[in-house]
Write a protein that holds these residues in place. Structure first.
Motif, PDB file in Angstrom:
ATOM      1  N   SER A 104       0.793  -1.310  -0.014  1.00  0.00           N
ATOM      2  CA  SER A 104      -0.186   0.120  -0.105  1.00  0.00           C
ATOM      3  C   SER A 104       0.856   1.308   0.035  1.00  0.00           C
ATOM      4  N   PHE A 105       1.896   1.078   0.686  1.00  0.00           N
ATOM      5  CA  PHE A 105       2.834   2.206   0.662  1.00  0.00           C
ATOM      6  C   PHE A 105       3.509   2.542  -0.657  1.00  0.00           C
ATOM      7  N   THR A 107       1.818   1.648  -3.693  1.00  0.00           N
ATOM      8  CA  THR A 107       0.845   2.241  -4.443  1.00  0.00           C
ATOM      9  C   THR A 107       0.486   3.647  -4.147  1.00  0.00           C
ATOM     10  N   ALA A 108       0.251   3.981  -2.984  1.00  0.00           N
ATOM     11  CA  ALA A 108       0.287   5.171  -2.474  1.00  0.00           C
ATOM     12  C   ALA A 108       1.247   6.282  -3.068  1.00  0.00           C
ATOM     13  N   LEU A 111       1.050   6.825  -6.662  1.00  0.00           N
ATOM     14  CA  LEU A 111      -0.184   7.639  -6.892  1.00  0.00           C
ATOM     15  C   LEU A 111       0.103   9.238  -6.763  1.00  0.00           C
ATOM     16  N   THR A 112       0.901   9.484  -5.510  1.00  0.00           N
ATOM     17  CA  THR A 112       1.339  10.862  -5.432  1.00  0.00           C
ATOM     18  C   THR A 112       2.266  11.447  -6.198  1.00  0.00           C
ATOM     19  N   LEU A 115       0.480  12.307  -9.452  1.00  0.00           N
ATOM     20  CA  LEU A 115      -0.043  13.588  -9.262  1.00  0.00           C
ATOM     21  C   LEU A 115       0.764  15.068  -9.241  1.00  0.00           C
TER      22      LEU A 115
END
Lengths: 176, 108
Positions: A104-105, A107-108, A111-112, A115
């Motif tokens: 999850s780290f 993936t996030a 994403l960050t 962006l």
């Protein structure tokens, strides 16, 4: 463009950096704290920082509402939920695959990164004319003229939310 | 771009919004309790609100639209928190836990 550190603009810049730090630290506490009550405290800290950022965006009214609604209401409701439904810390054993945290780290983080790259790469054209200054008076005027229908609908949504949470919280209480 | 002048650039706020969204997304995936996931969802909403306010300040022709939209996001988020917490308490009453793994027999 390059204000000296002792001028009013320089001091405002320092306050803005402090607000950024408060927001980031609060958000990190909110997702990483072991005990839920500490996560709620981190969330309150993060929302104080976000309110400061809104103030720098020339919206003191929204900053005030952020403090009132999020810090004053949502965090208090979360504290109540923690008091009513928090399991004991010694019972909190991890039942999950150890990979979940790392994945999850990653993936996030991706994403960050995407962006941020998008935000830094894009060019935004500013509006040619501004219809008003966006002061508290302008917000109140358009809230009660242009957006009055939505304003009323939101109050209906809040009423339904109050009744719904009362019904949900009441169900099954008599047998407990 | 001077570091003391950061508050006058749109990119600063977009990066803040992206980080709030990313941290909230990480928490949403990694948290094990329902209350922790709700906290992370609030962070995601805060990131979206910061983006709306930033575009409202720098780009929008009518600078009241973003403020009003952020106020509506706050109202909806408050309603969502109330409903979600009453669901959490109802789940806790039936299962005596709010761990997402333990209540997985709700799946279809």
């Amino acid at each position: 463009m390059n204000p000296p550190i002792t001028s009013a603009d320089g001091l405002a810049g320092i306050v803005f950096l402090v607000m950024l730090l408060v927001t980031g630290a609060g958000a990190m506490i909110a997702v990483n704290a072991e005990r839920t009550i500490r996560a709620v405290a981190g969330l309150a800290l993060c929302f104080v920082g976000v309110a400061g950022i809104y103030y720098f965006l020339q919206s003191p009214f929204v900053a005030l509402m952020e403090m009132l609604i999020y810090v004053g209401a949502v965090c208090v409701v979360l504290v109540f939920a923690v008091m009513l439904a928090e399991p004991h810390p010694e019972q909190q054993v991890s039942k999950r695959n150890a990979l979940v945290g790392g994945l999850s780290f990653i993936t996030a983080g991706m994403l960050t990164w995407g962006l941020v790259a998008l935000a830094k790469g894009a060019t935004w054209s500013t509006a040619a004319v501004r219809m008003n200054e966006g002061t508290m008076r302008d917000v109140g005027l358009s809230l009660l003229t242009t957006y009055s229908m939505v304003f009323e609908l939101v109050s209906v949504v809040l009423l339904v939310a109050i009744i719904g949470s009362l019904v949900l919280g009441r169900a099954g209480r008599s047998k407990a | 771009m001077n570091i003391l002048d950061l508050s006058n650039h749109l990119q600063t706020y977009l990066v803040i919004g992206a980080f709030l969204f990313g941290i909230g997304f990480y928490g949403l995936l990694q948290r094990q309790t329902l209350i922790g996931m709700l906290i992370s969802a609030e962070l995601i909403l805060a990131g979206a609100s910061v983006n709306f306010m930033a575009f409202n300040r720098f780009v929008a022709p009518d600078p009241t639209v973003g403020q009003i939209f952020t106020l509506f996001i706050m109202a909806i988020a408050a309603a969502e928190a109330a409903i979600a917490l009453s669901i959490v308490i109802a789940v806790y009453r039936n299962y005596k836990t709010i761990d997402t793994v333990d209540v997985a027999d709700l799946e279809g």
